[in-house]
Design an enzyme around this catalytic site. Sequence first.
Site, short mmCIF file in Angstrom:
data_model
loop_
_atom_site.label_atom_id
_atom_site.label_comp_id
_atom_site.label_asym_id
_atom_site.label_seq_id
_atom_site.Cartn_x
_atom_site.Cartn_y
_atom_site.Cartn_z
N HIS A 1 0.83 -1.21 0.00
CA HIS A 1 0.00 0.00 0.00
C HIS A 1 0.86 1.26 0.00
O HIS A 1 0.55 2.24 0.67
CB HIS A 1 -0.93 0.01 1.21
N HIS B 1 -14.72 -2.02 -0.35
CA HIS B 1 -14.43 -0.80 0.41
C HIS B 1 -13.86 0.26 -0.52
O HIS B 1 -13.26 -0.06 -1.53
CB HIS B 1 -13.50 -1.03 1.61
C1 DHB Z 1 -8.69 -0.47 5.25
C2 DHB Z 1 -8.84 -1.54 4.35
C3 DHB Z 1 -7.76 -2.02 3.62
O1 DHB Z 1 -7.84 -3.04 2.71
C4 DHB Z 1 -6.52 -1.45 3.78
O2 DHB Z 1 -5.50 -1.95 3.06
C5 DHB Z 1 -6.35 -0.39 4.67
C6 DHB Z 1 -7.43 0.09 5.40
C7 DHB Z 1 -9.81 0.06 6.08
O3 DHB Z 1 -10.98 -0.27 5.82
O4 DHB Z 1 -9.54 0.78 7.04
FE FE Z 2 -5.76 -3.03 1.40
#
Ligand code: DHB
Ligand code: FE
Length: 282
Positions: A60, A196
């Site tokens: 990330h 998400h």
């Molecule tokens: C969130 C979800 C993720 O997949 C990630 O890599 C970082 C944060 C979250 O929902 O907070």
């Molecule tokens: Fe993620």
Amino acid sequence: MADIVAGIGISHVPALAPFLAAQASRTPEERGPGIQAFFDVSDWMRDQHADVAIMVYNDHGAQMSLGLVPTFVIGAAEEYPPADEGNGVDPSLAAFPGDADLSWHIIDSVVPEGFDLAVAQQMAVDHGFRIPMGVLFGAGAGVSPVRAVPIAVNVVQQPTPSARRCFQLGLAIGRALRAYQADVRIAVVGTGGMSHQLQGARAGHINEEFDRRFLDRIVTAPEELADLTNADYINLAGSEGAELVMWLVMRGIMNPDVDEVLSGYHVPVSSTGAGVVAMTNR
Ligand code: DHB
Ligand code: FE
């Protein structure tokens, strides 16, 4: 002969670890089936006695800045230190043990087949790898019962690989694993998702109906999921929900016919629809 003993799809949202820790003192009835599945999966994993985990995850921006994002990169190191995700590295964490022999076997099998993976002999791993290692294997704080082969997929910067390409990469890795002569028990883990979106006008987007369909189809009809475009994933599951293409790498490695062991879904964990599915080759 290598034995593929488990295929797992699981969210890697950072809040999953404290969320499950807070649920630990509750009974299964209090937790409900969606949360209980995350406890059951670690019990089940223990019974599979895996030696190695193939961890398909995404960085990330911790190890790979947006200035250098390989589409697919496989680790070929004896250990993988935790990445600094902005607050310094947690001093209680130690490096995760690797399995460079298995990494090189996969590389030597799939590159000549046309899957030109980037190879990292040094790589720090972020929460996308670390959270599932903790939930599934209790790995962290310097203790891991399994060696790991990390495979990082670009799901962050366009153009990202298609679900179909991820599935095909999984098929190629599966052929490599079936030809591996070492006597090892291998668990295969696809991480990320479920729906998400952490940014933009649709921040907070969650699509429970899609997530539940995905949890079923990843077992019964992965071709249907491999046919979806990246735009479909972003529209249906959100810009970060597009991480779900990484579950297709895992599913490609498994046999066409699998048996579901368990699945569970809870929404939300942080901003994410959190899901888990476990399967075995039939
Ligand atoms: C969130 C979800 C993720 O997949 C990630 O890599 C970082 C944060 C979250 O929902 O907070
Ligand atoms: Fe993620």
